[in-house]
Design a protein around this motif. Structure first.
Motif, PDB file in Angstrom:
ATOM      1  N   ILE A 102      26.051  -9.773   4.660  1.00 10.67           N
ATOM      2  CA  ILE A 102      26.206 -11.027   3.930  1.00 10.67           C
ATOM      3  C   ILE A 102      25.842 -12.165   4.867  1.00 10.67           C
ATOM      4  N   GLY A 103      25.221 -13.187   4.312  1.00 10.38           N
ATOM      5  CA  GLY A 103      24.852 -14.311   5.160  1.00 10.38           C
ATOM      6  C   GLY A 103      24.413 -15.511   4.355  1.00 10.38           C
ATOM      7  N   MET A 104      24.101 -16.574   5.089  1.00 11.24           N
ATOM      8  CA  MET A 104      23.582 -17.787   4.481  1.00 11.24           C
ATOM      9  C   MET A 104      22.500 -18.370   5.364  1.00 11.24           C
ATOM     10  N   GLU A 105      21.380 -18.724   4.737  1.00  7.09           N
ATOM     11  CA  GLU A 105      20.385 -19.558   5.404  1.00  7.09           C
ATOM     12  C   GLU A 105      20.911 -20.973   5.291  1.00  7.09           C
ATOM     13  N   LEU A 106      20.906 -21.711   6.386  1.00  2.43           N
ATOM     14  CA  LEU A 106      21.461 -23.053   6.399  1.00  2.43           C
ATOM     15  C   LEU A 106      20.371 -24.113   6.455  1.00  2.43           C
ATOM     16  N   VAL A 107      20.570 -25.164   5.685  1.00  2.00           N
ATOM     17  CA  VAL A 107      19.745 -26.367   5.779  1.00  2.00           C
ATOM     18  C   VAL A 107      20.726 -27.472   6.152  1.00  2.00           C
ATOM     19  N   VAL A 108      20.901 -27.645   7.458  1.00  2.18           N
ATOM     20  CA  VAL A 108      21.924 -28.540   7.980  1.00  2.18           C
ATOM     21  C   VAL A 108      21.716 -29.973   7.507  1.00  2.18           C
ATOM     22  N   ALA A 109      20.473 -30.438   7.448  1.00  4.22           N
ATOM     23  CA  ALA A 109      20.184 -31.821   7.041  1.00  4.22           C
ATOM     24  C   ALA A 109      20.694 -32.120   5.638  1.00  4.22           C
ATOM     25  N   HIS A 110      20.772 -31.097   4.799  1.00  3.55           N
ATOM     26  CA  HIS A 110      21.235 -31.280   3.423  1.00  3.55           C
ATOM     27  C   HIS A 110      22.618 -30.679   3.193  1.00  3.55           C
ATOM     28  N   GLU A 111      23.233 -30.160   4.253  1.00  2.81           N
ATOM     29  CA  GLU A 111      24.573 -29.573   4.200  1.00  2.81           C
ATOM     30  C   GLU A 111      24.678 -28.491   3.126  1.00  2.81           C
ATOM     31  N   GLN A 112      23.695 -27.589   3.125  1.00  2.02           N
ATOM     32  CA  GLN A 112      23.722 -26.525   2.129  1.00  2.02           C
ATOM     33  C   GLN A 112      23.384 -25.174   2.730  1.00  2.02           C
ATOM     34  N   SER A 122      34.713 -24.051   7.237  1.00  3.46           N
ATOM     35  CA  SER A 122      34.335 -24.072   8.648  1.00  3.46           C
ATOM     36  C   SER A 122      32.993 -24.757   8.901  1.00  3.46           C
ATOM     37  N   LEU A 123      32.015 -24.481   8.047  1.00  2.00           N
ATOM     38  CA  LEU A 123      30.694 -25.077   8.239  1.00  2.00           C
ATOM     39  C   LEU A 123      30.579 -26.449   7.590  1.00  2.00           C
ATOM     40  N   LYS A 124      31.559 -26.811   6.764  1.00  2.00           N
ATOM     41  CA  LYS A 124      31.611 -28.122   6.091  1.00  2.00           C
ATOM     42  C   LYS A 124      30.376 -28.384   5.229  1.00  2.00           C
ATOM     43  N   LEU A 125      29.912 -27.337   4.532  1.00  2.00           N
ATOM     44  CA  LEU A 125      28.762 -27.479   3.649  1.00  2.00           C
ATOM     45  C   LEU A 125      29.135 -28.273   2.407  1.00  2.00           C
ATOM     46  N   HIS A 126      28.140 -28.916   1.832  1.00  5.60           N
ATOM     47  CA  HIS A 126      28.335 -29.641   0.574  1.00  5.60           C
ATOM     48  C   HIS A 126      28.017 -28.745  -0.624  1.00  5.60           C
ATOM     49  N   ARG A 127      27.053 -27.837  -0.442  1.00  5.10           N
ATOM     50  CA  ARG A 127      26.596 -26.994  -1.548  1.00  5.10           C
ATOM     51  C   ARG A 127      26.266 -25.608  -1.021  1.00  5.10           C
ATOM     52  N   ILE A 128      26.662 -24.597  -1.790  1.00  3.77           N
ATOM     53  CA  ILE A 128      26.262 -23.216  -1.527  1.00  3.77           C
ATOM     54  C   ILE A 128      25.639 -22.695  -2.811  1.00  3.77           C
ATOM     55  N   TYR A 129      24.475 -22.083  -2.674  1.00  2.86           N
ATOM     56  CA  TYR A 129      23.832 -21.510  -3.851  1.00  2.86           C
ATOM     57  C   TYR A 129      23.361 -20.096  -3.550  1.00  2.86           C
ATOM     58  N   ALA A 130      23.138 -19.352  -4.621  1.00  3.38           N
ATOM     59  CA  ALA A 130      22.743 -17.950  -4.463  1.00  3.38           C
ATOM     60  C   ALA A 130      21.802 -17.539  -5.581  1.00  3.38           C
ATOM     61  N   PRO A 131      20.629 -17.058  -5.230  1.00  5.47           N
ATOM     62  CA  PRO A 131      19.743 -16.466  -6.233  1.00  5.47           C
ATOM     63  C   PRO A 131      20.027 -14.973  -6.351  1.00  5.47           C
ATOM     64  N   HIS A 132      19.737 -14.420  -7.525  1.00  7.31           N
ATOM     65  CA  HIS A 132      19.762 -12.957  -7.651  1.00  7.31           C
ATOM     66  C   HIS A 132      18.728 -12.550  -8.694  1.00  7.31           C
ATOM     67  N   PHE A 133      18.183 -11.357  -8.500  1.00  8.11           N
ATOM     68  CA  PHE A 133      17.204 -10.849  -9.459  1.00  8.11           C
ATOM     69  C   PHE A 133      17.882 -10.648 -10.812  1.00  8.11           C
ATOM     70  N   HIS A 134      17.168 -11.026 -11.869  1.00  6.41           N
ATOM     71  CA  HIS A 134      17.673 -10.848 -13.227  1.00  6.41           C
ATOM     72  C   HIS A 134      17.968  -9.364 -13.508  1.00  6.41           C
ATOM     73  N   THR A 135      17.262  -8.489 -12.826  1.00  8.11           N
ATOM     74  CA  THR A 135      17.443  -7.050 -12.996  1.00  8.11           C
ATOM     75  C   THR A 135      18.677  -6.520 -12.255  1.00  8.11           C
ATOM     76  N   ASN A 136      19.420  -7.411 -11.588  1.00  5.00           N
ATOM     77  CA  ASN A 136      20.627  -7.023 -10.849  1.00  5.00           C
ATOM     78  C   ASN A 136      21.821  -7.838 -11.368  1.00  5.00           C
ATOM     79  N   PRO A 137      22.250  -7.580 -12.614  1.00  4.02           N
ATOM     80  CA  PRO A 137      23.334  -8.382 -13.199  1.00  4.02           C
ATOM     81  C   PRO A 137      24.663  -8.251 -12.467  1.00  4.02           C
ATOM     82  N   ALA A 138      24.872  -7.172 -11.718  1.00  7.98           N
ATOM     83  CA  ALA A 138      26.124  -7.028 -10.969  1.00  7.98           C
ATOM     84  C   ALA A 138      26.289  -8.170  -9.971  1.00  7.98           C
ATOM     85  N   SER A 139      25.191  -8.618  -9.364  1.00 10.90           N
ATOM     86  CA  SER A 139      25.269  -9.752  -8.442  1.00 10.90           C
ATOM     87  C   SER A 139      25.686 -11.015  -9.173  1.00 10.90           C
TER      88      SER A 139
END
Length: 190
Positions: free
Chosen positions: A82-92, A123-140
């Motif tokens: 599990i992880g997150m790509e961070l865009v610090v300038a946009h706090e996401q 901890s990271l003080k993000l403003h927004r977290i988002y997640a894409p998932h394939f339409h073929t993977n409804p469990a996500s």
């Protein structure tokens, strides 16, 4: 974030990846069933697993992301990532995760995502977290709904995966929404 940071949950320990995890990653993420629902390279041989781990460690050191091995707290066995790509300038952060097939439908995904979302906002003080998932993977999608993310839309035929064009569903949560949900849980005695 220091390289030795870990996140504990009831059943899991999220810890930094180590090069010694390449064999477990190859075994779990190397299956077509796992790859079909993720953005992981396929096939995932041992060298590809080691390269993936090395890239995540480098991204983390550069402040561009955080990635954890999802392990069982009792045994230390790696069951996913599990992880997150961070865009610090946009706090996401762009959340992604996967579990090896033997660990599907046991609540581990929801437990890990809940922990990382909390880490991202607290901890990271993000403003927004988002997640894409394939339409073929409804469990996500169900995991993202369970943690309180909002469905924001569908990117039609956004990726080409195994020769098929795949729609991508997009979920997101803002810091204010997370804090409101946390306050509601405390108010309800949860």
């Amino acid at each position: 974030m220091t390289s030795d940071h870990m996140i504990r949950t009831e059943r899991l320990l999220l810890r930094p990846f180590q090069t010694t995890d390449a064999e477990a990653m190859h075994h779990l993420a190397g299956t077509r069933a796992v790859a079909a629902g993720t953005f992981l390279p396929h096939p995932m041989d041992r060298q590809a697993a080691l390269s993936w781990i090395t890239e995540r460690v480098e991204e983390q050191a550069a402040g561009r992301g955080v990635t954890f091995a999802i392990t069982l707290a009792e045994s230390g066995q790696v069951i996913g990532a599990i992880g997150m790509e961070l865009v610090v300038a946009h706090e996401q952060g762009r959340l992604s995760y996967w579990l090896g097939r033997p660990y599907w439908n046991r609540g581990y995904g929801t437990e890990a995502v809940t922990a990382l979302v909390g880490y991202g906002f607290n901890s990271l003080k993000l403003h927004r977290i988002y997640a894409p998932h394939f339409h073929t993977n409804p469990a996500s999608g169900r995991v993202l709904q369970k943690v309180g993310m909002t469905h924001e839309g569908r990117l039609r035929e956004h990726y080409l995966r195994f020769g098929q064009r795949i729609d991508v569903e997009l979920y997101g949560m803002l810091r204010e929404e997370f804090l409101t949900k946390q306050a509601d849980k405390k108010g309800n005695g949860r």
